[in-house]
Design an enzyme around this catalytic site. Structure first.
Site, mmCIF file in Angstrom:
data_model
loop_
_atom_site.group_PDB
_atom_site.id
_atom_site.type_symbol
_atom_site.label_atom_id
_atom_site.label_comp_id
_atom_site.label_asym_id
_atom_site.label_seq_id
_atom_site.Cartn_x
_atom_site.Cartn_y
_atom_site.Cartn_z
ATOM 1 N N GLY A 40 -0.435 10.808 17.992
ATOM 2 C CA GLY A 40 -1.294 10.756 16.815
ATOM 3 C C GLY A 40 -1.122 11.928 15.869
ATOM 4 N N GLU A 68 5.381 11.473 10.806
ATOM 5 C CA GLU A 68 4.814 10.378 10.011
ATOM 6 C C GLU A 68 4.175 10.870 8.711
ATOM 7 O OE1 GLU A 68 2.614 8.621 13.174
ATOM 8 O OE2 GLU A 68 4.414 7.664 13.961
ATOM 9 N N HIS A 115 -4.469 8.943 12.468
ATOM 10 C CA HIS A 115 -3.647 7.980 13.211
ATOM 11 C C HIS A 115 -3.701 8.375 14.676
ATOM 12 C CE1 HIS A 115 -0.397 5.837 15.024
ATOM 13 N NE2 HIS A 115 0.346 6.928 15.172
ATOM 14 N N HIS A 121 2.193 0.216 18.573
ATOM 15 C CA HIS A 121 2.099 1.637 18.236
ATOM 16 C C HIS A 121 0.651 2.124 18.371
ATOM 17 C CE1 HIS A 121 3.649 4.947 15.251
ATOM 18 N NE2 HIS A 121 2.884 5.451 16.208
#
Length: 217
Positions: free
Chosen positions: A31, A77, A96, A159
């Site tokens: 994350g 990311e 995330h 994911h």
């Protein structure tokens, strides 16, 4: 933006990263979290544990992914976060994570769309599933960012889940809401399936949401 403001934002990221860990929503080094910081972005560094962050594990980058402050590599990311911020000026924080219940739906390619809980209808309407792409890839950005045009939360196939909100506190609250909804949804399947709200009941929830938006303006 001053150093004190940046430090306060870093402390908020640390605070809510720990909350994610306490709720078992960010195992190990999975994350990432970011917040809008003026024209730039604060984002967690690659390979960091959200529940055990230090100040130097949060990196300041610009919207071209250039590092402005911090000696560590920003999350792989980062470009997905940047794309969402560019699409949604109202989003100032993104979380995330690989929370187990929402991720179970992500790996099953099942959207969280059934109207079975009023809170989920109110806050999300629907949480769609973005097609799979390699984490950190340009294809992940292409597949996922576009869903944020109409949604505040998106499941990433095979994911996890990504949520954007007006600030990090609300992003965390929405993450808790989504994870709880996924757990209830899954448990309801074991009991033979949940009974969906009627169209009239759904419209009443949307009317309530619209009134609450107008009141807050």
């Amino acid at each position: 933006m001053g150093l004190n403001e940046i430090l306060n934002m870093k402390n908020e990221i640390i605070k809510y990263g720990k909350k994610l860990g306490d709720k078992n929503m960010s195992p190990a080094t999975s994350g990432n979290i970011s917040v809008r910081c003026g024209e730039n972005i604060l984002i967690t560094a690659s390979g960091t544990c959200l529940s055990d962050l230090a100040e130097d594990e949060i990196v300041l980058i610009d919207k071209n992914s250039n590092i402005l402050e911090g000696g560590k590599k920003p999350s792989s990311e980062k470009n997905l976060h940047i794309a969402v911020y560019n699409l949604r000026p109202d989003i100032n924080a993104i979380i995330h994570c690989h929370a187990p219940y929402t991720s179970a739906f992500a790996v099953s390619h099942i959207p969280l769309s059934k109207p079975i809980i009023s809170e989920n209808v109110f806050y999300f309407g629907e949480i769609p599933v973005a097609p799979y792409a390699l984490p950190g890839s340009d294809k992940l950005v292409e597949n996922t960012a576009k869903f944020f045009v109409k949604h505040d939360a998106v499941l990433l196939a095979n994911h996890g889940i990504m949520i954007g909100a007006k600030d990090i506190k609300n992003a965390y609250y929405l993450m808790e809401t989504a994870e709880t909804f996924a757990q209830i949804y899954l448990n309801s399947m074991l009991l033979g399936g949940a009974k969906e709200l009627s169209q009239r009941e759904i419209e009443e929830i949307y009317d309530l949401k619209q009134r609450s938006i107008q009141t807050s303006c």
